[in-house]
Design an enzyme around this catalytic site. Sequence first.
Site, short mmCIF file in Angstrom:
data_model
loop_
_atom_site.label_atom_id
_atom_site.label_comp_id
_atom_site.label_asym_id
_atom_site.label_seq_id
_atom_site.Cartn_x
_atom_site.Cartn_y
_atom_site.Cartn_z
N VAL A 142 0.85 -1.57 -0.07
CA VAL A 142 -0.01 0.00 -0.08
C VAL A 142 1.08 1.34 0.04
CG1 VAL A 142 -1.61 1.33 1.16
CG2 VAL A 142 -1.93 -1.28 1.32
N LYS A 156 -3.62 0.39 -2.96
CA LYS A 156 -3.24 -0.93 -2.87
C LYS A 156 -2.84 -1.65 -3.98
CE LYS A 156 -4.77 -5.02 -0.59
NZ LYS A 156 -5.92 -6.00 0.36
N ASP A 288 -10.22 -10.88 8.76
CA ASP A 288 -9.07 -10.76 9.04
C ASP A 288 -8.37 -9.38 10.08
OD1 ASP A 288 -6.39 -11.39 8.54
OD2 ASP A 288 -6.18 -10.19 6.71
#
Length: 447
Positions: A142, A156, A288
């Site tokens: 990123v 990204k 995540d």
Amino acid sequence: MARTHGNLLSPAERLERARRIGVTVGRVYLGIKANQLLARRLRPSDMRARWRRFHRSSAETVYDTAVELQGLILKGCQYLGARPDLLPPEWVDVLSRLQDRVPPRPFPVVRRSVERELGRPLEAVFDSFAPTPVASASLAQVHAAVLRDGRRVAVKVQYPEIESLVRSDLANLRTLFSAIGWLERDFDPMLLLEELARYVPRELDFLAEADNAERVAARFAERPDVRVPDVHRELTTRRVLVMEYVEGLKITDRKGLARAGIEPEAVARLLADVYGEQILRHGFFHADPHPGNLMIDPEGPRLVLLDFGLADELPEGFAEAVGALLTGVLAADAAAVGAALERLGFETRAGGRQALAELAELGLAVLREGGAGRRPPPETLRRVGRELAERIRANPVVRVPGHVVLLARALGLLAGVARALGVRLDPLAVVLPHARAAAGRPSSPAS
């Protein structure tokens, strides 16, 4: 031998990756078999020490291979490093270091990737583009940038060779794990591999990630204490994702939180509440939640969710089944817990609810002997561990639903964040209102 340019692996590179993976997996597997033979002759105390040394040296070997090969191997090892429920502590201790060991790709590679995806020179889109990434991970990195109209963004960029690496590594691991599964009839490593094969390709599609981000943002639109960066759809492709740049404190930055006057307990409660709402009310969650994907905006304070490459849609009836599971745990009712596990999709080789209830009884025994908020005595954990291993060998659990595994991983990561904050928080106390609301809905079987 990690690649820094080009989109495809040559036959020689594929062969070398297969050799390195095979040597590493073979060394660990043969070491396990050798220790199992020694265990018949050595005293249990000596064997425990030997296993600890073996686990650490094996984890270091796998760590070195992951750093060298990157790709799916690195991603898989990062995943395992966040799974204390699957691996011994020595493995978790070593592999968890991989979260911070991903070398970034050089800026010329990044420039070519962005220009190819957007079909324009970098300067035609961005007023400035930082050559040094703010973060680099196993699949992408990123960069901070400023659009021509002055808006700050985070860009990204997927590594150009990563899809080829993932395909090659999956093929190599399928071959190896099939052989191990044939040799070890009561252990099926393919379950873990298929889980990676199901989820990692999702993270390679940034258009799907943009969909996930917008979906979560819509569900929290009425909550001022949760923020999801806006997606710039006109600049987002399958391999480049452009989002609003949001500044904040890393969620585990205790010194920064203290300077901002934010209590770690409040952060942990907010995090648990947000995940309880996602899992038990929305049926869709950011899967995540490691510290690199969670920030605190001091103005509020607000929880900022980043990186939606891994998100999961829970099946119909899942929330109700979880509500029933928690109710059974609180009531110490093994039969109710077994029934809830069956509704969630767990199966043993022999089938039937009774086997699941017996496994649940062992878990409840640990909770009873540990007491509220206390760790059970070591002898209790050892005894229950032996009994659990014997039960599973006699009647192995042959199906653990993929969404449950992903959810367990997310909850494990959340527990790690709470520990890093120095907080002892009972997550049940936070999510129970959501669980009770879920349990009160009309029931339908989970699928």
